[in-house]
Write an enzyme that holds these catalytic residues in place. Sequence first.
Site, PDB file in Angstrom:
ATOM      1  CB  SER A   1      37.832  54.636  30.071  1.00 26.52           C
ATOM      2  OG  SER A   1      38.781  55.554  29.562  1.00 26.52           O
TER       3      SER A   1
ATOM      4  CE1 TYR B   1      41.162  50.679  28.320  1.00 22.60           C
ATOM      5  CE2 TYR B   1      40.937  52.987  27.700  1.00 22.60           C
ATOM      6  CZ  TYR B   1      41.045  52.015  28.674  1.00 22.60           C
ATOM      7  OH  TYR B   1      41.016  52.367  30.000  1.00 22.60           O
TER       8      TYR B   1
HETATM    9  N1  LIG Z   1      44.845  55.153  34.401  1.00 24.42           N
HETATM   10  C1  LIG Z   1      43.982  55.769  33.620  1.00 24.42           C
HETATM   11  O1  LIG Z   1      44.289  56.838  33.070  1.00 24.42           O
HETATM   12  C2  LIG Z   1      42.606  55.196  33.400  1.00 24.42           C
HETATM   13  C3  LIG Z   1      41.664  55.989  32.747  1.00 24.42           C
HETATM   14  C4  LIG Z   1      40.396  55.474  32.524  1.00 24.42           C
HETATM   15  C5  LIG Z   1      40.066  54.211  32.947  1.00 24.42           C
HETATM   16  N2  LIG Z   1      41.013  53.451  33.577  1.00 24.42           N
HETATM   17  C6  LIG Z   1      40.613  52.099  33.991  1.00 24.42           C
HETATM   18  O2  LIG Z   1      40.879  51.925  35.362  1.00 24.42           O
HETATM   19  C7  LIG Z   1      41.019  50.532  35.628  1.00 24.42           C
HETATM   20  C8  LIG Z   1      42.237  50.322  36.519  1.00 24.42           C
HETATM   21  O3  LIG Z   1      43.397  50.630  35.796  1.00 24.42           O
HETATM   22  P1  LIG Z   1      44.618  51.456  36.410  1.00 24.42           P
HETATM   23  O4  LIG Z   1      44.674  52.747  35.698  1.00 24.42           O
HETATM   24  O5  LIG Z   1      44.565  51.441  37.874  1.00 24.42           O
HETATM   25  O6  LIG Z   1      45.851  50.600  35.837  1.00 24.42           O
HETATM   26  P2  LIG Z   1      46.882  49.611  36.525  1.00 24.42           P
HETATM   27  O7  LIG Z   1      47.653  50.294  37.592  1.00 24.42           O
HETATM   28  O8  LIG Z   1      47.643  48.986  35.396  1.00 24.42           O
HETATM   29  O9  LIG Z   1      45.919  48.529  37.182  1.00 24.42           O
HETATM   30  C9  LIG Z   1      45.260  47.565  36.412  1.00 24.42           C
HETATM   31  C10 LIG Z   1      44.883  46.425  37.315  1.00 24.42           C
HETATM   32  O10 LIG Z   1      44.200  45.446  36.528  1.00 24.42           O
HETATM   33  C11 LIG Z   1      44.747  44.187  36.828  1.00 24.42           C
HETATM   34  N3  LIG Z   1      44.601  43.252  35.717  1.00 24.42           N
HETATM   35  C12 LIG Z   1      45.063  43.331  34.459  1.00 24.42           C
HETATM   36  N4  LIG Z   1      44.741  42.226  33.769  1.00 24.42           N
HETATM   37  C13 LIG Z   1      44.054  41.437  34.638  1.00 24.42           C
HETATM   38  C14 LIG Z   1      43.460  40.154  34.553  1.00 24.42           C
HETATM   39  N5  LIG Z   1      43.515  39.431  33.429  1.00 24.42           N
HETATM   40  N6  LIG Z   1      42.862  39.654  35.653  1.00 24.42           N
HETATM   41  C15 LIG Z   1      42.820  40.367  36.795  1.00 24.42           C
HETATM   42  N7  LIG Z   1      43.359  41.565  36.942  1.00 24.42           N
HETATM   43  C16 LIG Z   1      43.972  42.088  35.866  1.00 24.42           C
HETATM   44  C17 LIG Z   1      46.190  44.427  37.205  1.00 24.42           C
HETATM   45  O11 LIG Z   1      46.630  43.428  38.116  1.00 24.42           O
HETATM   46  P3  LIG Z   1      47.507  42.136  37.767  1.00 24.42           P
HETATM   47  O12 LIG Z   1      48.436  42.527  36.663  1.00 24.42           O
HETATM   48  O13 LIG Z   1      48.199  41.834  39.059  1.00 24.42           O
HETATM   49  O14 LIG Z   1      46.516  41.091  37.391  1.00 24.42           O
HETATM   50  C18 LIG Z   1      46.083  45.757  37.945  1.00 24.42           C
HETATM   51  O15 LIG Z   1      45.805  45.530  39.290  1.00 24.42           O
HETATM   52  C19 LIG Z   1      41.096  49.845  34.279  1.00 24.42           C
HETATM   53  O16 LIG Z   1      39.852  49.254  33.973  1.00 24.42           O
HETATM   54  C20 LIG Z   1      41.379  50.983  33.315  1.00 24.42           C
HETATM   55  O17 LIG Z   1      40.915  50.711  32.016  1.00 24.42           O
HETATM   56  C21 LIG Z   1      42.255  53.917  33.829  1.00 24.42           C
END
Ligand SMILES: NC(=O)c1ccc[n+]([C@@H]2O[C@H](COP(=O)([O-])OP(=O)(O)OC[C@H]3O[C@@H](n4cnc5c(N)ncnc54)[C@H](OP(=O)(O)O)[C@@H]3O)[C@@H](O)[C@H]2O)c1
Length: 246
Positions: A143, A156
């Site tokens: 991130s 975070y």
């Molecule tokens: N969106 C942003 O702005 C952003 C920016 C920088 C980095 N990121 C990173 O990108 C990655 C993906 O996030 P996203 O933005 O796509 O958010 P998201 O739509 O909330 O997706 C997060 C995913 O992680 C899974 N997850 C959460 N807890 C889990 C666990 N204990 N075991 C297995 N899976 C788990 C969720 O699935 P389930 O709930 O079904 O398990 C979901 O599929 C993350 O690492 C996040 O930190 C996101």
Amino acid sequence: MENGIKNKVIAITGASSGIGEAIAIQFAQQGAKVVLGARRLDRLKALAEKIIQAGGEASYIITDVKKRGDLQNLVKLACDRYGKLDVMINNAGISHLSLIDKLQVEDWEEMIDVNLKGTLYGIAAALPVFRQQGSGHIINIISTSGLRIVPLQGVYAGTKNAVRTITEALRQEAGPNLRVTGISPGFVQTELADHMKDENIRAAIKQKAAQIAISPNDIAAAVSYAINQPANVDVGDMVIRPTAQD
Ligand SMILES: NC(=O)c1ccc[n+]([C@@H]2O[C@H](COP(=O)([O-])OP(=O)(O)OC[C@H]3O[C@@H](n4cnc5c(N)ncnc54)[C@H](OP(=O)(O)O)[C@@H]3O)[C@@H](O)[C@H]2O)c1
């Protein structure tokens, strides 16, 4: 390792929404066999069906990245079903934002368990298979929170920077046959903010995301770029953020 994405077996954690889901759809369209892990079975099933209906290949298994055995089962599914694992994408993550003074210790622990330990469990599950095969690619989703440190995001960002550090060490240790990539997204339009507990912080982040966030497809394209390089080309670090992000 073969070049390109076609026919690669690619395991993705957190595949049930957002960036993980976008990666799964985009890669399946490019001919990869995607192996999907997350906790929400209904979402994984629906995604796999969508991919298969479109002519792609997908398998899924409930994967809670807090459980080391679940990551081992995800990798095992890939190997049993397709005979190999080419890429492990440690994408699952959660973001609980709060002032450190608020002492939301349980939230801190959950972020350490999911973002940091979950990624380590993914590495631990995939690495022995990669060593045995003599090829493999680990991709960790990090991130920009860890690059520009701001209030509320301390823990975070700390979990993400721990992953960044480990990713670089692993890259150096990996040797000539394995590839290791860290991808740092900025604001992306996903469900990440929906799970934030503090109502005011959640609303502020969602408002900002609505104004500037980029699509999860943009992050999937960056991951695709890293995989698509020739086998001897290792994309170490990529940052993909909205032009409007400060
Ligand atoms: N969106 C942003 O702005 C952003 C920016 C920088 C980095 N990121 C990173 O990108 C990655 C993906 O996030 P996203 O933005 O796509 O958010 P998201 O739509 O909330 O997706 C997060 C995913 O992680 C899974 N997850 C959460 N807890 C889990 C666990 N204990 N075991 C297995 N899976 C788990 C969720 O699935 P389930 O709930 O079904 O398990 C979901 O599929 C993350 O690492 C996040 O930190 C996101």
